[in-house]
Design an enzyme around this catalytic site. Structure first.
Site, PDB file in Angstrom:
ATOM      1  N   ASP A   1      -1.084  25.512-114.415  1.00 15.57           N
ATOM      2  CA  ASP A   1      -2.347  25.542-115.135  1.00 15.57           C
ATOM      3  C   ASP A   1      -2.196  24.596-116.331  1.00 15.57           C
ATOM      4  O   ASP A   1      -1.078  24.236-116.706  1.00 15.57           O
ATOM      5  CB  ASP A   1      -2.637  26.980-115.578  1.00 15.57           C
ATOM      6  CG  ASP A   1      -3.864  27.099-116.451  1.00 15.57           C
ATOM      7  OD1 ASP A   1      -4.919  26.557-116.058  1.00 15.57           O
ATOM      8  OD2 ASP A   1      -3.770  27.710-117.527  1.00 15.57           O
TER       9      ASP A   1
ATOM     10  N   ASP B   1      -4.629  24.463-119.642  1.00 13.80           N
ATOM     11  CA  ASP B   1      -4.988  24.972-120.971  1.00 13.80           C
ATOM     12  C   ASP B   1      -4.223  26.243-121.319  1.00 13.80           C
ATOM     13  O   ASP B   1      -4.180  27.194-120.528  1.00 13.80           O
ATOM     14  CB  ASP B   1      -6.490  25.244-121.029  1.00 13.80           C
ATOM     15  CG  ASP B   1      -7.299  23.986-120.760  1.00 13.80           C
ATOM     16  OD1 ASP B   1      -7.002  22.966-121.394  1.00 13.80           O
ATOM     17  OD2 ASP B   1      -8.206  24.029-119.907  1.00 13.80           O
TER      18      ASP B   1
ATOM     19  N   ASP C   1      -1.193  31.153-117.967  1.00  9.17           N
ATOM     20  CA  ASP C   1      -1.294  32.075-119.095  1.00  9.17           C
ATOM     21  C   ASP C   1      -2.401  33.099-118.927  1.00  9.17           C
ATOM     22  O   ASP C   1      -2.487  34.051-119.702  1.00  9.17           O
ATOM     23  CB  ASP C   1      -1.618  31.286-120.375  1.00  9.17           C
ATOM     24  CG  ASP C   1      -3.056  30.753-120.337  1.00  9.17           C
ATOM     25  OD1 ASP C   1      -3.910  31.264-121.084  1.00  9.17           O
ATOM     26  OD2 ASP C   1      -3.331  29.850-119.521  1.00  9.17           O
TER      27      ASP C   1
END
Length: 217
Positions: A7, A9, A179
């Site tokens: 991922d 961001d 996250d």
């Protein structure tokens, strides 16, 4: 050789590139900074809580580039990446990418942000292959609309499976680093889920499942 998926961001960078670009559009005078950023903050808060319809956020965030050419936007995104994104790249993320590259793994960034941002950021990270939200271009300019399946939640799986078929790849031994609770569908699909600086919901799921948890800085 396995696939190492990241991922973007809050996983590879300490921030959300779409919101940071919204701030940049304010500095460029493309939007009214105060009202636009207030709305951006509201929508990103909903995203963090898993309540956001990504179509709504993209319609909002892409409106300022409608009617602009990809070349015009690219010309301005490049310096923005250098000035605002490079300083917030996690050093631990760079080390992990290097580790996978040394192992001969194929590296892919998959993000719920637009490719006009994801691609130049990935290039700064030395990653050539990305999947992001595709932007519609007609008559040589952005329309402000998106194209195809959005790389968000289950949409990441849809786009990834299409990419795997096209590349004659598979998910055997694959890693995925994220996250966000929004990436639980894909984390559950790979052999090696890895949780990075997780939000509370993802942290609870990772602890329950026994997934490795990384704190990157």
């Amino acid at each position: 050789m396995a696939l190492a998926i990241f991922d973007l961001d809050e996983t590879l960078i300490h921030g959300d590139c779409a919101s940071l670009w919204s701030a940049q559009m304010g500095r460029l005078g493309w939007v009214d900074s105060e009202s636009f950023l207030r709305r951006d903050l509201q929508l990103m808060d909903a995203y963090g809580k898993g309540h956001l319809a990504m179509e709504d956020y993209m319609a909002f965030s892409l409106e300022p580039i409608a009617g602009r050419t990809p070349e015009e936007v690219e010309h301005l995104v490049g310096p923005w990446v250098e000035d605002f994104i490079e300083p917030i790249i996690f050093s631990d993320a760079c080390k992990k990418i290097a580790e996978h590259r040394k192992a001969g793994d194929r590296i892919l960034i998959i993000s719920a942000s637009g490719t006009h941002l994801v691609k130049p950021i990935a290039e700064r990270l030395g990653v050539d292959e990305i999947l992001g939200i595709e932007l519609e271009i007609k008559g040589g300019v952005y329309t402000g609309n998106t194209v195809g399946t959005l790389t968000y939640r289950e949409g990441k799986i849809t786009r990834l499976m299409d990419w795997l078929d096209a590349e004659e790849e598979n998910l055997e031994g694959a890693y995925f680093y994220s996250d966000s609770r929004n990436d639980l569908p894909l984390l559950r699909k790979v052999d090696n889920p890895r949780v990075v600086n997780p939000d509370p919901v993802l942290l609870a799921e990772a602890e329950k499942a026994g997934w490795p948890i990384h704190q990157w800085s």
